[in-house]
Design an enzyme around this catalytic site. Structure first.
Site, mmCIF file in Angstrom:
data_model
loop_
_atom_site.group_PDB
_atom_site.id
_atom_site.type_symbol
_atom_site.label_atom_id
_atom_site.label_comp_id
_atom_site.label_asym_id
_atom_site.label_seq_id
_atom_site.Cartn_x
_atom_site.Cartn_y
_atom_site.Cartn_z
ATOM 1 N N CYS A 10 0.019 2.165 3.750
ATOM 2 C CA CYS A 10 -0.347 2.293 5.168
ATOM 3 C C CYS A 10 0.738 2.981 5.977
ATOM 4 C CB CYS A 10 -0.593 0.910 5.763
ATOM 5 S SG CYS A 10 -1.805 -0.012 4.831
ATOM 6 N N LYS B 234 -5.549 2.297 15.439
ATOM 7 C CA LYS B 234 -5.075 1.840 14.122
ATOM 8 C C LYS B 234 -3.867 2.659 13.644
ATOM 9 C CE LYS B 234 -4.608 0.382 10.030
ATOM 10 N NZ LYS B 234 -4.236 -0.955 9.600
HETATM 11 N N1 SAJ Z 1 9.994 -2.451 6.411
HETATM 12 C C1 SAJ Z 1 11.343 -2.306 6.620
HETATM 13 N N2 SAJ Z 1 11.913 -2.975 7.649
HETATM 14 C C2 SAJ Z 1 11.188 -3.788 8.483
HETATM 15 C C3 SAJ Z 1 9.809 -3.918 8.268
HETATM 16 C C4 SAJ Z 1 9.235 -3.230 7.216
HETATM 17 O O1 SAJ Z 1 12.044 -1.587 5.890
HETATM 18 O O2 SAJ Z 1 11.783 -4.369 9.391
HETATM 19 C C5 SAJ Z 1 9.357 -1.742 5.281
HETATM 20 C C6 SAJ Z 1 8.852 -2.690 4.206
HETATM 21 O O3 SAJ Z 1 9.872 -3.046 3.316
HETATM 22 C C7 SAJ Z 1 7.763 -1.858 3.571
HETATM 23 C C8 SAJ Z 1 7.202 -1.056 4.747
HETATM 24 O O4 SAJ Z 1 8.192 -1.092 5.754
HETATM 25 O O5 SAJ Z 1 8.285 -0.962 2.615
HETATM 26 C C9 SAJ Z 1 5.897 -1.571 5.315
HETATM 27 O O6 SAJ Z 1 5.865 -2.997 5.296
HETATM 28 P P1 SAJ Z 1 5.255 -3.863 6.500
HETATM 29 O O7 SAJ Z 1 5.388 -5.273 6.138
HETATM 30 O O8 SAJ Z 1 5.840 -3.424 7.785
HETATM 31 O O9 SAJ Z 1 3.744 -3.406 6.596
HETATM 32 P P2 SAJ Z 1 2.525 -3.279 5.543
HETATM 33 O O10 SAJ Z 1 2.441 -1.845 5.121
HETATM 34 O O11 SAJ Z 1 2.571 -4.296 4.489
HETATM 35 O O12 SAJ Z 1 1.271 -3.600 6.529
HETATM 36 C C10 SAJ Z 1 1.100 -2.782 7.681
HETATM 37 C C11 SAJ Z 1 0.910 -3.700 8.911
HETATM 38 N N3 SAJ Z 1 0.964 -2.902 10.128
HETATM 39 C C12 SAJ Z 1 1.789 -3.250 11.148
HETATM 40 O O13 SAJ Z 1 2.536 -4.207 11.109
HETATM 41 C C13 SAJ Z 1 1.734 -2.389 12.375
HETATM 42 C C14 SAJ Z 1 -0.460 -4.392 8.824
HETATM 43 O O14 SAJ Z 1 -0.721 -5.134 10.007
HETATM 44 C C15 SAJ Z 1 -1.553 -3.345 8.609
HETATM 45 O O15 SAJ Z 1 -2.849 -3.953 8.516
HETATM 46 C C16 SAJ Z 1 -1.260 -2.643 7.291
HETATM 47 O O16 SAJ Z 1 -0.018 -1.936 7.465
HETATM 48 C C17 SAJ Z 1 -2.402 -1.675 7.008
HETATM 49 O O17 SAJ Z 1 -3.213 -1.978 6.116
HETATM 50 O O18 SAJ Z 1 -2.534 -0.668 7.718
#
Ligand code: SAJ
Length: 435
Positions: A258, A204
């Site tokens: 997360c 995880k």
């Molecule tokens: N972000 C970027 N650029 C990107 C992707 C994301 O700047 O290309 C930023 C987003 O704006 C945000 C952060 O990263 O601030 C996280 O956003 P996210 O959409 O990547 O992820 P979360 O935190 O909403 O959800 C994540 C997911 N994990 C993965 O994709 C590996 C989700 O599957 C998990 O279940 C969740 O964390 C969790 O609960 O752990």
């Protein structure tokens, strides 16, 4: 396993409990938070998530989802409580997990299953949870089944992903993993993979660390592109044509409860072996400061600036660890007159460093606009309206989600994060053109 007692009705617990209820289980949801209690007693989901309200209403109406402040006896217990970072040590704060475990000890019976869903540092189920459960006099792994079953759902797509994603059940023993798989296959349509508890915990946090490191790489590319006068968005689009390359999107930083947090759980487990992970955290955490530095190239304090978006990403109401909020704090510290705007967040949300205003009020007489969150509502902004309200036509797009041409057509100076308008190459080109 007909009756489930679920501790923690947050972003994961509430949808999970509702899914179990609709799949026919008798679910008792436990959450001491009066706001959550009050919302659910009147049938309202306490979280803004697509389709969640429909699911919660159906679960409550089925009579199989009840909400309480204290646990009660059940066949299975699921712990889905927060595991924040201790801000002084950057180590996991397991207080809520420990408290939930202690709360269920008096109700444990032989043959019960206890599942930890909260994200935790590797080893927590075995070394922290099991010893507390053993205070019941029952032996974990022998008299009771104990497993770590991490959630993997993406906020904004929680309901779809809860059902469709593959799922891990990590048991203290193989029989524990099997028992947890029996429970989750009630509603999970993805594959259920069995492993041991510590491997499941490691998997995880590896997943979220992988994403954090990859966003950091995209952010570093953006910083480089600005220096050398390249448009990183164009460069990424071209690079992603390679069959084995998938560069993520640069932005104002990484937030949420997360991805900005979990990599630290690995750092805590092996501080000397996590150079790359720590560097990625530093790169991502430095992005808000960079956004404010870019803003300063457009307009100097104490100018009035409108920051569009305060959540950690688009289409959610969650402001935890939000880089947009950090930008707002820094802009206030630098002396800007900051107005915030976010259609997903309530004006009385705690921790806002500046007033959260309706769109028109936030834009009136602003000297610059900064897009921090790519909510659809902002991508579809009426640019004529913005142009009529602001007093300075400057916009900084930290997500590359505005249509540059239509803003430029209304006379806006458009700066884009990762776009090297101010870079050395561009400066050289401009100087050459002047000469
Ligand atoms: N972000 C970027 N650029 C990107 C992707 C994301 O700047 O290309 C930023 C987003 O704006 C945000 C952060 O990263 O601030 C996280 O956003 P996210 O959409 O990547 O992820 P979360 O935190 O909403 O959800 C994540 C997911 N994990 C993965 O994709 C590996 C989700 O599957 C998990 O279940 C969740 O964390 C969790 O609960 O752990």
């Amino acid at each position: 396993m007909n009756k489930i007692c679920l501790l923690g009705l947050g972003y994961i617990g509430l949808p999970t409990g509702s899914m179990f209820a609709l799949a026919g289980k008798n679910v008792v949801g436990v959450d001491p938070n009066p706001r959550v209690q009050a919302a659910l007693r009147s049938g309202l989901a306490s979280i803004d998530e697509p389709e969640l309200q429909t699911l919660v209403t159906a679960a409550i109406n089925s009579g199989r989802l009840r909400v309480q402040t204290k646990p009660e006896a059940a066949d299975a217990f699921i712990i889905a409580v927060p595991t924040p970072l201790d801000p002084t040590t950057n180590r996991a704060d397991l207080t809520f997990v420990e408290r939930a475990a202690r709360d269920i000890v008096p109700f444990l019976r032989r043959g019960n299953l206890v599942v930890l869903e909260s994200t935790v540092p590797p080893g927590t189920t075995r070394d922290v949870l099991a010893p507390i459960l053993a205070e019941s006099g029952l032996v974990p792994g022998q008299d009771i089944f104990v497993a770590h079953c991490p959630e993997r759902v993406l906020p904004g797509r929680i309901l779809v992903e809860l059902e469709q994603n593959d799922r891990l059940t990590g048991g203290l023993t193989p029989a524990c993993a099997e028992r947890a798989a029996d429970l989750y296959q009630t509603f999970v349509k993805g594959a259920i993979m069995r492993t041991d508890a510590t491997t499941a915990e490691m998997v995880k946090v590896m997943e979220n660390t992988f994403r954090d490191v990859n966003v950091a790489l995209a952010n570093e590319f953006a910083l480089i592109a600005e220096r050398i006068g390249v448009d990183v968005w164009d460069a990424i689009r071209l690079a992603n044509h390679h069959p084995r390359v998938n560069v993520l999107r640069p932005g104002p930083g990484v937030g949420g409860h997360c991805i900005a947090v979990d990599p630290w759980f690995l750092v805590g487990s092996a501080p000397g072996a996590t150079r790359l992970i720590q560097a990625a955290r530093e790169v991502n955490d430095a992005m808000p400061e960079h956004v404010v530095a870019r803003l300063a190239t457009l307009v100097a304090p104490p100018a009035a600036v409108t920051l569009l978006g305060v959540t950690y990403k688009a289409e959610v109401d969650d402001v935890r660890e939000s880089p947009a909020l950090r930008v707002a704090e820094l802009a206030v510290d630098h002396g800007y007159d900051v107005r915030l705007c976010d259609p997903h967040v309530k004006a009385d949300a705690p921790g806002l460093p500046a007033p959260l205003l309706p769109l028109e009020q936030a834009l009136r007489d602003a000297e610059a606009v900064v897009l921090l969150v790519d909510h659809r509502a902002f991508q579809e902004l009426d640019v004529d309206l913005v142009a009529a309200l602001v007093s300075g036509k400057r916009v900084l797009d930290a997500r590359n989600s505005l249509d540059r041409a239509s803003w430029q057509a209304r006379g806006f100076e458009v700066a884009v994060l990762g776009s090297g308008a101010g870079g050395a190459n561009t400066r050289r080109k401009t100087e050459r053109a002047r000469a």
